[in-house]
Design a protein around this motif. Structure first.
Motif, PDB file in Angstrom:
ATOM      1  N   PHE A   1      37.409  31.757  10.275  1.00  0.00           N
ATOM      2  CA  PHE A   1      38.359  33.163  10.179  1.00  0.00           C
ATOM      3  C   PHE A   1      39.550  33.161   9.263  1.00  0.00           C
ATOM      4  CE2 PHE A   1      40.559  36.625  12.145  1.00  0.00           C
ATOM      5  CZ  PHE A   1      39.931  37.582  11.884  1.00  0.00           C
TER       6      PHE A   1
ATOM      7  N   ALA B   1      38.913  33.093   5.863  1.00  0.00           N
ATOM      8  CA  ALA B   1      38.424  34.483   5.261  1.00  0.00           C
ATOM      9  C   ALA B   1      39.661  34.925   5.053  1.00  0.00           C
ATOM     10  CB  ALA B   1      37.632  35.052   6.689  1.00  0.00           C
TER      11      ALA B   1
ATOM     12  N   ALA C   1      40.736  33.915   1.717  1.00  0.00           N
ATOM     13  CA  ALA C   1      39.841  34.512   0.709  1.00  0.00           C
ATOM     14  C   ALA C   1      40.162  36.001   0.269  1.00  0.00           C
ATOM     15  CB  ALA C   1      38.441  34.433   1.225  1.00  0.00           C
TER      16      ALA C   1
ATOM     17  N   LEU D   1      37.386  41.719  -3.698  1.00  0.00           N
ATOM     18  CA  LEU D   1      36.037  42.153  -4.006  1.00  0.00           C
ATOM     19  C   LEU D   1      35.110  41.232  -3.241  1.00  0.00           C
ATOM     20  CD1 LEU D   1      33.978  44.420  -4.654  1.00  0.00           C
ATOM     21  CD2 LEU D   1      34.271  43.552  -7.068  1.00  0.00           C
ATOM     22  N   GLY D   2      35.236  40.049  -3.502  1.00  0.00           N
ATOM     23  CA  GLY D   2      34.492  38.805  -3.308  1.00  0.00           C
ATOM     24  C   GLY D   2      34.537  38.799  -1.949  1.00  0.00           C
ATOM     25  N   ALA D   3      35.837  39.054  -1.330  1.00  0.00           N
ATOM     26  CA  ALA D   3      35.677  38.880   0.074  1.00  0.00           C
ATOM     27  C   ALA D   3      34.932  40.141   0.861  1.00  0.00           C
ATOM     28  CB  ALA D   3      37.173  39.170   0.496  1.00  0.00           C
ATOM     29  N   ARG D   4      34.917  41.262   0.216  1.00  0.00           N
ATOM     30  CA  ARG D   4      34.294  42.524   1.041  1.00  0.00           C
ATOM     31  C   ARG D   4      32.837  42.123   0.654  1.00  0.00           C
ATOM     32  NH1 ARG D   4      35.496  48.040  -1.606  1.00  0.00           N
ATOM     33  NH2 ARG D   4      34.741  48.902   0.794  1.00  0.00           N
ATOM     34  N   LEU D   5      32.338  41.625  -0.613  1.00  0.00           N
ATOM     35  CA  LEU D   5      30.818  41.182  -0.550  1.00  0.00           C
ATOM     36  C   LEU D   5      30.317  40.270   0.292  1.00  0.00           C
ATOM     37  CD1 LEU D   5      30.641  41.359  -4.414  1.00  0.00           C
ATOM     38  CD2 LEU D   5      29.829  43.029  -2.961  1.00  0.00           C
ATOM     39  N   VAL D   6      31.119  39.361   1.087  1.00  0.00           N
ATOM     40  CA  VAL D   6      30.508  38.386   2.141  1.00  0.00           C
ATOM     41  C   VAL D   6      30.883  39.181   3.287  1.00  0.00           C
ATOM     42  CG1 VAL D   6      30.922  36.364   0.555  1.00  0.00           C
ATOM     43  CG2 VAL D   6      32.636  37.053   2.216  1.00  0.00           C
ATOM     44  N   GLY D   7      31.265  40.412   3.422  1.00  0.00           N
ATOM     45  CA  GLY D   7      31.372  41.078   4.879  1.00  0.00           C
ATOM     46  C   GLY D   7      32.632  40.977   5.603  1.00  0.00           C
ATOM     47  N   ILE D   8      33.835  40.605   4.760  1.00  0.00           N
ATOM     48  CA  ILE D   8      35.178  40.619   5.324  1.00  0.00           C
ATOM     49  C   ILE D   8      35.699  41.725   5.304  1.00  0.00           C
ATOM     50  CG2 ILE D   8      37.426  39.296   5.044  1.00  0.00           C
ATOM     51  CD1 ILE D   8      35.808  36.814   3.684  1.00  0.00           C
ATOM     52  N   ARG D   9      36.337  42.344   6.582  1.00  0.00           N
ATOM     53  CA  ARG D   9      36.975  43.523   6.157  1.00  0.00           C
ATOM     54  C   ARG D   9      38.388  43.281   5.657  1.00  0.00           C
ATOM     55  NH1 ARG D   9      34.245  47.409   8.592  1.00  0.00           N
ATOM     56  NH2 ARG D   9      32.385  46.455   9.702  1.00  0.00           N
ATOM     57  N   THR D  10      38.615  43.423   4.613  1.00  0.00           N
ATOM     58  CA  THR D  10      39.916  43.165   3.855  1.00  0.00           C
ATOM     59  C   THR D  10      41.070  44.016   4.360  1.00  0.00           C
ATOM     60  OG1 THR D  10      39.538  44.882   2.021  1.00  0.00           O
ATOM     61  CG2 THR D  10      38.972  42.469   1.670  1.00  0.00           C
TER      62      THR D  10
END
Ligand SMILES: Nc1ncnc2c1ncn2[C@@H]1O[C@H](COP(=O)(O)OP(=O)(O)OP(=O)(O)O)[C@@H](O)[C@H]1O
Ligand SMILES: [Mg+2]
Lengths: 345, 239
Positions: free
Chosen positions: A221, A224, A227, A233-242
């Motif tokens: 976490f 994350a 990240a 954008l990379g973070a959102r693409l793995v499911g992290i709520r930025t």
């Protein structure tokens, strides 16, 4: 100069340094998650300190109105930014976090403030008032430009600092305030007296440093959250709520700031702009720590604190100049030795 | 439940006033590889980004029967779709292994450990380089990492935006054979490619996109034999 004076200066420097270290650590934290060089960190110190001082006297602090206002504006901006994804559930959740919550805190303050609670209860109440301002501020000022360059974010941060300081003057006025100490314990160590107040400052600094170092490097976490700053954008693409990442960073920063303020307020008179000066020294420490290392930041903060203590003894009118000049050789050294990985577009 | 995994109907995506995708409808049946080919600027990347939720769109997007048009990206990842974007979007200053672990951010710790072993089996190169920073990888390795990271989420639908971009022919063949293996492993694939020849050979079904619209569609093998496609997209080498 005898050794007693030397000891006093060192103790004074370490105590101030620990406070700068706390703020420096918060600055590193915010940068690590959001790429924001968070200049207004010191404003949380002011808000925390003055809120606590006013609660001590049984008055309702003006910060409650700020809290309400920030929440409302953040609510509107949040809805606008997520307009493509809105449904009733989402609107309800946002209203709960940004309207209902501040209303409850304000109501609680009006109810509790006149009772003149013990210092620790007032501290918790002050934290409850200041902490949510962190995420609201993030939503209002930084989320809409979250993808922007570090420089743009820095300029926004300066704007936020100026407006927060202005609001501080408006809501607290220009008079200085002091709070009652949290603990009256003190224990003599040789010629020095160590108070419970300073001990809690040391403990808080060490614990924050160790906890944040661990948190951002070990659990997934924490990675994350980092990240999010490295590639949004990379973070959102793995499911992290930025946006959640940013809110977490800001709530921690607000809590650390307000705690610093609450711990400072019994030792020195706080004015609407005191926090900024303290924050600036934490900021220098964070820069020396390359905005990356928590332990290095704390060490740098201690150096700044001790240098300041000696400067004010030997050349008090040049105190600030000496402290802020410290940063120049460090910046030169950093720029010569830097081989950082290019920021990805 | 129908055997359609992803279904896009009459999708419109605009950048300001510029319409980049104009009434596109596409289906990805379960267990199939579907490809979208088209010239530069046709709107392929825009289409995938809208399907993933990075760009707001009008129209209908259904995934496993549920309307996901207004769901944020993070929800779509959680429901089983992932995108390997055109620009890869890796965490450059983190090691390969952290990139992969973060790919499994939404799955359980045990699934994550299981999944990373599978990814390392599929891409042994990544295992060798697991401590290296992602930003220092070669182009081919970055592409492997991007695919590996997407697979960590255990997707049922994998969307790939030009996986062969900038890679040597030998590595392209590797990547395409991995895509074929993934289909056998039960992952459905929506593939956008410049390399139309390879894409049509690999895919079950194909769409041709021009100026934001679908102009042809059919079985990939049929399209590969279509004279118009041969002339426009497969070029002289086909003569
Ligand atoms: N952010 C943007 N703002 C404005 N126009 C854009 C933007 N992104 C893409 N476009 C335009 O939308 C159209 C479709 O672009 P898109 O990237 O989807 O094409 P593509 O089919 O993926 O092309 P390529 O094969 O070169 O990757 C192009 O005309 C492009 O210039
Ligand atoms: Mg493209």
């Amino acid at each position: 100069m005898d050794s007693t004076i030397l000891l006093f200066l060192v103790q004074d420097g370490v105590t101030n340094g620990a406070l700068y270290g706390l703020l420096g650590v918060a600055t590193v934290l915010v940068f690590a998650v959001t790429r924001i060089i968070f200049v207004p960190q010191g404003e949380f110190v002011t808000y925390g300190a003055l809120t606590l001082a006013l609660l001590d006297t049984g008055r309702v602090p003006g910060t409650v109105w700020l809290l309400l206002g920030f929440g409302l504006v953040a609510f509107v901006i949040e809805l606008w930014m997520s307009r493509h994804e809105l449904d009733a559930r989402r609107i309800g959740k946002e209203a709960l976090a940004k309207i209902v919550l501040p209303c409850l805190i304000v109501a609680a303050t009006f109810w509790l403030a006149p009772m003149k609670l013990p210092p620790w209860a007032n501290l918790l109440l002050a934290l409850a008032i200041v902490a949510p301002m962190g995420p609201y501020l993030y939503t209002i000022a930084f989320r809409p430009v979250a993808e922007a360059s570090v420089l743009t974010l820095f300029i926004v941060a300066i704007g936020v600092h100026l407006s927060m300081q202005g609001l501080g003057l408006l809501f607290f006025g220009a008079e200085g305030l002091r709070a009652t100490p949290l603990s009256s314990t003190s224990l003599p160590v040789g010629p020095l007296v160590i108070t419970g107040q300073t001990l809690s400052i040391y403990a808080l600094t060490l614990v924050s440093m160790a906890a944040l170092t661990f948190f951002f490097n070990k659990p997934l976490f924490g990675k994350a959250l980092r990240a999010t700053a490295i590639n949004r954008l990379g973070a959102r693409l793995v499911g992290i709520r930025t946006s959640l990442s940013g809110s977490i960073a800001f709530v921690l920063a607000a809590i650390i700031g307000a705690l610093t303020g609450a711990l400072t307020a019994p030792m020195t008179t706080i004015y609407y702009d005191t926090g900024f000066i303290i924050g600036l020294k934490g900021f220098i420490a964070a820069i020396i720590g390359s905005l990356a290392s928590y332990p290095l930041t704390v060490v740098a903060a201690l150096v700044v604190g001790i240098a300041e203590a000696f400067a004010s003894f030997f050349a008090s009118q040049f105190k600030e100049v000496i402290v802020f000049t410290l940063i120049i050789p460090v910046l030169i050294w950093l720029s010569l030795s830097s081989h950082h990985v290019e920021e990805e577009e | 439940m129908s055997d359609l995994l992803l279904s896009i109907r009459d999708l419109h995506v605009a950048y300001g006033k510029v319409q980049a995708v104009n009434g596109v409808s596409i289906d990805v049946p379960r267990g199939e590889i579907v490809t979208v080919i088209g010239a530069n600027g046709a709107g392929k990347t825009t289409l995938l980004n809208a399907a993933m939720g990075i760009l707001p769109a009008r129209g209908a997007i259904t995934f496993e029967g549920a309307n996901i048009l207004r769901r944020p990206v993070e929800d779509r990842v959680g429901s089983g779709m992932t995108l390997v974007p055109e620009r890869r979007e890796l965490f450059a200053t983190m090691p390969v292994e952290d990139n992969l672990m973060l790919g499994g951010f939404l799955v359980s710790a045990s699934e994550r450990n299981e999944q990373i072993e599978q990814v390392y089996t599929r891409f042994p190169r990544l295992k060798e380089r697991r401590r290296q920073l992602a930003g220092t990888l070669s182009g081919g390795e970055r592409q492997m990492l991007a695919m590996g990271r997407a697979l960590m989420a255990k997707p049922r639908l994998l969307m790939l935006d030009e996986p062969s971009l900038g890679l040597a022919p030998l590595i392209v063949a590797d990547i395409f054979s991995i895509i074929r293996d993934l289909r056998s492993a039960g992952v459905s694939i929506l593939l956008v490619e410049q390399n139309a020849r390879a894409a049509l050979r690999l895919a079950d079904h194909a769409y041709v996109m021009e100026l934001g619209e679908i102009t042809m569609s059919g079985k990939a093998s049929d399209l590969a034999a279509d004279p118009k496609i041969v002339e426009t997209y497969l070029g002289i080498a086909a003569h």
